[in-house]
Scaffold this motif. Structure first.
Motif, mmCIF file in Angstrom:
data_model
loop_
_atom_site.group_PDB
_atom_site.id
_atom_site.type_symbol
_atom_site.label_atom_id
_atom_site.label_comp_id
_atom_site.label_asym_id
_atom_site.label_seq_id
_atom_site.Cartn_x
_atom_site.Cartn_y
_atom_site.Cartn_z
ATOM 1 N N GLY A 207 5.161 1.576 -14.082
ATOM 2 C CA GLY A 207 3.947 2.334 -13.824
ATOM 3 C C GLY A 207 2.923 1.586 -13.003
ATOM 4 O O GLY A 207 3.130 0.451 -12.556
ATOM 5 N N ASP A 208 1.798 2.243 -12.782
ATOM 6 C CA ASP A 208 0.695 1.686 -12.013
ATOM 7 C C ASP A 208 0.004 0.585 -12.809
ATOM 8 O O ASP A 208 -0.524 0.826 -13.898
ATOM 9 C CB ASP A 208 -0.306 2.788 -11.658
ATOM 10 C CG ASP A 208 -1.446 2.279 -10.812
ATOM 11 O OD1 ASP A 208 -2.438 1.784 -11.389
ATOM 12 O OD2 ASP A 208 -1.354 2.364 -9.581
ATOM 13 N N GLY B 134 -2.658 4.544 2.010
ATOM 14 C CA GLY B 134 -3.347 3.296 2.296
ATOM 15 C C GLY B 134 -3.974 2.625 1.103
ATOM 16 O O GLY B 134 -4.730 1.667 1.248
ATOM 17 N N ARG B 135 -3.666 3.103 -0.104
ATOM 18 C CA ARG B 135 -4.221 2.507 -1.318
ATOM 19 C C ARG B 135 -3.342 1.363 -1.795
ATOM 20 O O ARG B 135 -2.114 1.444 -1.728
ATOM 21 C CB ARG B 135 -4.347 3.573 -2.408
ATOM 22 C CG ARG B 135 -5.349 4.668 -2.094
ATOM 23 C CD ARG B 135 -5.352 5.758 -3.136
ATOM 24 N NE ARG B 135 -4.045 6.396 -3.267
ATOM 25 C CZ ARG B 135 -3.829 7.540 -3.894
ATOM 26 N NH1 ARG B 135 -4.838 8.172 -4.465
ATOM 27 N NH2 ARG B 135 -2.623 8.048 -3.960
ATOM 28 N N VAL B 136 -3.987 0.302 -2.282
ATOM 29 C CA VAL B 136 -3.250 -0.857 -2.777
ATOM 30 C C VAL B 136 -2.483 -0.479 -4.047
ATOM 31 O O VAL B 136 -3.038 0.115 -4.974
ATOM 32 C CB VAL B 136 -4.207 -2.029 -3.076
ATOM 33 C CG1 VAL B 136 -3.447 -3.198 -3.696
ATOM 34 C CG2 VAL B 136 -4.906 -2.469 -1.797
ATOM 35 N N ASN B 137 -1.212 -0.827 -4.073
ATOM 36 C CA ASN B 137 -0.364 -0.569 -5.233
ATOM 37 C C ASN B 137 -0.355 -1.823 -6.112
ATOM 38 O O ASN B 137 0.113 -2.885 -5.685
ATOM 39 C CB ASN B 137 1.055 -0.222 -4.770
ATOM 40 C CG ASN B 137 1.983 0.072 -5.926
ATOM 41 O OD1 ASN B 137 1.547 0.439 -7.014
ATOM 42 N ND2 ASN B 137 3.282 -0.105 -5.704
ATOM 43 N N ILE B 138 -0.893 -1.715 -7.318
ATOM 44 C CA ILE B 138 -0.964 -2.853 -8.230
ATOM 45 C C ILE B 138 0.160 -2.779 -9.258
ATOM 46 O O ILE B 138 0.425 -1.723 -9.838
ATOM 47 C CB ILE B 138 -2.317 -2.893 -8.969
ATOM 48 C CG1 ILE B 138 -3.466 -3.026 -7.965
ATOM 49 C CG2 ILE B 138 -2.354 -4.042 -9.984
ATOM 50 C CD1 ILE B 138 -3.447 -4.296 -7.141
ATOM 51 N N LYS B 139 0.824 -3.896 -9.454
ATOM 52 C CA LYS B 139 1.822 -4.032 -10.502
ATOM 53 C C LYS B 139 1.392 -5.154 -11.448
ATOM 54 O O LYS B 139 0.595 -6.028 -11.083
ATOM 55 C CB LYS B 139 3.197 -4.363 -9.915
ATOM 56 C CG LYS B 139 3.878 -3.190 -9.218
ATOM 57 C CD LYS B 139 4.292 -2.134 -10.235
ATOM 58 C CE LYS B 139 5.089 -1.015 -9.604
ATOM 59 N NZ LYS B 139 5.479 0.022 -10.599
ATOM 60 N N VAL B 140 1.914 -5.131 -12.673
ATOM 61 C CA VAL B 140 1.691 -6.230 -13.611
ATOM 62 C C VAL B 140 3.043 -6.855 -13.925
ATOM 63 O O VAL B 140 4.002 -6.156 -14.256
ATOM 64 C CB VAL B 140 0.996 -5.748 -14.898
ATOM 65 C CG1 VAL B 140 1.003 -6.854 -15.963
ATOM 66 C CG2 VAL B 140 -0.435 -5.321 -14.607
ATOM 67 N N VAL B 141 3.087 -8.184 -13.799
ATOM 68 C CA VAL B 141 4.318 -8.940 -14.023
ATOM 69 C C VAL B 141 4.164 -9.750 -15.306
ATOM 70 O O VAL B 141 3.115 -10.353 -15.559
ATOM 71 C CB VAL B 141 4.601 -9.870 -12.829
ATOM 72 C CG1 VAL B 141 5.821 -10.736 -13.096
ATOM 73 C CG2 VAL B 141 4.799 -9.049 -11.556
ATOM 74 N N SER B 142 5.206 -9.749 -16.119
ATOM 75 C CA SER B 142 5.212 -10.440 -17.407
ATOM 76 C C SER B 142 6.083 -11.686 -17.307
ATOM 77 O O SER B 142 7.279 -11.600 -16.975
ATOM 78 C CB SER B 142 5.765 -9.486 -18.487
ATOM 79 O OG SER B 142 5.975 -10.151 -19.708
ATOM 80 N N LEU B 143 5.493 -12.865 -17.600
ATOM 81 C CA LEU B 143 6.212 -14.125 -17.408
ATOM 82 C C LEU B 143 5.842 -15.169 -18.466
ATOM 83 O O LEU B 143 4.680 -15.270 -18.856
ATOM 84 C CB LEU B 143 5.849 -14.735 -16.045
ATOM 85 C CG LEU B 143 6.278 -14.011 -14.775
ATOM 86 C CD1 LEU B 143 5.543 -14.606 -13.591
ATOM 87 C CD2 LEU B 143 7.781 -14.117 -14.593
ATOM 88 N N PRO B 144 6.804 -15.980 -18.904
ATOM 89 C CA PRO B 144 6.447 -17.160 -19.692
ATOM 90 C C PRO B 144 5.612 -18.113 -18.833
ATOM 91 O O PRO B 144 5.874 -18.267 -17.634
ATOM 92 C CB PRO B 144 7.809 -17.783 -20.043
ATOM 93 C CG PRO B 144 8.798 -16.660 -19.891
ATOM 94 C CD PRO B 144 8.271 -15.808 -18.771
ATOM 95 N N SER B 145 4.636 -18.757 -19.422
ATOM 96 C CA SER B 145 3.771 -19.660 -18.666
ATOM 97 C C SER B 145 4.517 -20.875 -18.126
ATOM 98 O O SER B 145 4.053 -21.528 -17.194
ATOM 99 C CB SER B 145 2.608 -20.131 -19.552
ATOM 100 O OG SER B 145 1.873 -19.031 -20.015
ATOM 101 N N SER B 146 5.676 -21.163 -18.712
ATOM 102 C CA SER B 146 6.458 -22.332 -18.305
ATOM 103 C C SER B 146 7.379 -22.046 -17.121
ATOM 104 O O SER B 146 8.113 -22.932 -16.679
ATOM 105 C CB SER B 146 7.305 -22.817 -19.483
ATOM 106 O OG SER B 146 8.157 -21.770 -19.951
ATOM 107 N N VAL C 232 0.833 -1.195 0.000
ATOM 108 C CA VAL C 232 0.000 0.000 0.000
ATOM 109 C C VAL C 232 0.871 1.251 0.000
ATOM 110 O O VAL C 232 2.014 1.229 0.461
ATOM 111 C CB VAL C 232 -0.954 0.023 1.211
ATOM 112 C CG1 VAL C 232 -1.935 -1.134 1.143
ATOM 113 C CG2 VAL C 232 -0.167 -0.029 2.517
ATOM 114 N N ASP C 233 0.317 2.344 -0.546
ATOM 115 C CA ASP C 233 1.056 3.602 -0.551
ATOM 116 C C ASP C 233 0.797 4.362 0.750
ATOM 117 O O ASP C 233 0.122 3.862 1.656
ATOM 118 C CB ASP C 233 0.697 4.441 -1.784
ATOM 119 C CG ASP C 233 -0.785 4.829 -1.827
ATOM 120 O OD1 ASP C 233 -1.451 4.786 -0.759
ATOM 121 O OD2 ASP C 233 -1.274 5.191 -2.910
ATOM 122 N N ILE C 234 1.318 5.579 0.841
ATOM 123 C CA ILE C 234 1.222 6.344 2.093
ATOM 124 C C ILE C 234 -0.220 6.724 2.422
ATOM 125 O O ILE C 234 -0.527 7.086 3.553
ATOM 126 C CB ILE C 234 2.109 7.604 2.032
ATOM 127 C CG1 ILE C 234 1.697 8.489 0.849
ATOM 128 C CG2 ILE C 234 3.567 7.229 1.957
ATOM 129 C CD1 ILE C 234 2.437 9.815 0.813
#
Length: 306
Positions: free
Chosen positions: A183-184, A133-145, A129-131
């Motif tokens: 980014g967000d 109290g909001r949830v900080n969302i990230k997106v992660v890029s990954l091979p399915s394997s 969470v940020d200062i």
């Protein structure tokens, strides 16, 4: 050659594959030379024999538009967002956590389109969470394997049966710094992707209907009737897609497609009854998330009128 000319004159056979992997190979070969993701979606739909591959054309084109704007070809990919409680930031419990100087991803995604066939996944996750109290969302890029990723097949839906859906389990998946997109994650990717997907799947369905009109010989008037909508979708794709005007324009395009369906479904049934039976089953895809789309349209009108 322009998209319209290609749509009207192509002599390539409509795709009748038995797997998404085989479909993707043909899709990438077919749309090569068209840099616009909306053109790729339309052409992919035009050459699809059924709505499963039509949806895949739209969904993959939306993924590429969102995550590969330089138009480099992506493997078959899925966006993983939904969890047990929903898709809003506070609902996302899949977490990035640091352990012994390394970063790991753990959690579960309960419903992911194309999961069983995807070679790559983009995962929305909770990064604290940020200062305020909001949830900080990230997106992660990954091979399915990647080690630690398990995909469990879910039952086939009652429509677009060739499109798989799965549950994605992530258990201590080691994450590199370059795997985390900048980014967000919610405002930059998760939220706008809803519109990207709506637009590109709609475009693919219009391409499919045009292809059926051509291949099953509905008549020149029916073919011509689809062209203004295709031109409108091309123009819409160049707008800032999160703007109120874009949401209103997308709603107008959805309504025009509904009008064309009502106008020409009798010819579809008369000229290709077996394909029409599949269409009746699969057109349910047009109603998925319609409530959320209608809310976005209503909010867009409020923004315009205020």
């Amino acid at each position: 050659m322009s998209l319209i000319e290609t749509l009207l004159t192509t002599s390539e056979a409509r795709q009748t594959h038995l797997s998404m992997e085989a479909w993707l190979i043909d899709f990438n070969q077919t749309v090569r030379g068209f840099d616009s993701s909306i053109d790729r979606a339309i052409l992919g739909g035009r050459l699809s024999k059924n709505m499963s591959f039509t949806f895949a054309s739209g969904y993959q084109s939306a993924i590429e538009a969102m995550f590969s704007p330089d138009q480099s070809t992506l493997p078959l990919a899925s966006l993983c967002v939904s969890e047990e409680n929903g898709v809003r930031p506070n609902d996302i419990n899949t977490k990035l956590e640091e352990k012994n100087g390394k970063v790991y991803l753990s959690g579960q995604k309960k419903f992911v389109s194309g999961a069983n066939d995807s070679q790559h996944i983009f995962v929305a996750c909770n990064n604290g969470v940020d200062i305020k109290g909001r949830v900080n969302i990230k997106v992660v890029s990954l091979p399915s394997s990647t080690n630690g990723i398990e995909i469990i097949a879910l039952p086939t839906l009652p429509f677009i049966p060739l499109v798989s859906h799965g549950k994605v389990i992530l258990e201590n998946v080691e994450i590199g710094e370059s795997d985390v997109l900048p980014g967000d994650g919610y405002s930059n990717y998760v939220k706008p992707f809803r519109t990207y997907e709506d637009l590109h799947v709609l475009a693919a369905v219009v391409g499919f209907r045009l292809g059926e009109a051509i291949e099953s010989q509905w008549g020149e008037d029916s073919i011509q009737a689809h062209l203004p909508l295709i031109l409108s979708l091309q123009a819409l794709s160049k707008m800032p897609l999160q703007s109120p005007a874009a949401h209103i324009s997308l709603a107008a395009c959805r309504n025009e497609l509904k009008r064309l369906i009502a106008l020409f479904d009798d010819r579809f049934e008369a000229n290709n009854s077996s394909a029409y039976s599949e269409w009746q089953r699969d057109q349910m895809i047009l109603n998925v998330a319609s409530k959320a789309s209608n809310i976005r349209t209503q909010n867009a009108w409020k923004g315009i009128l205020s």
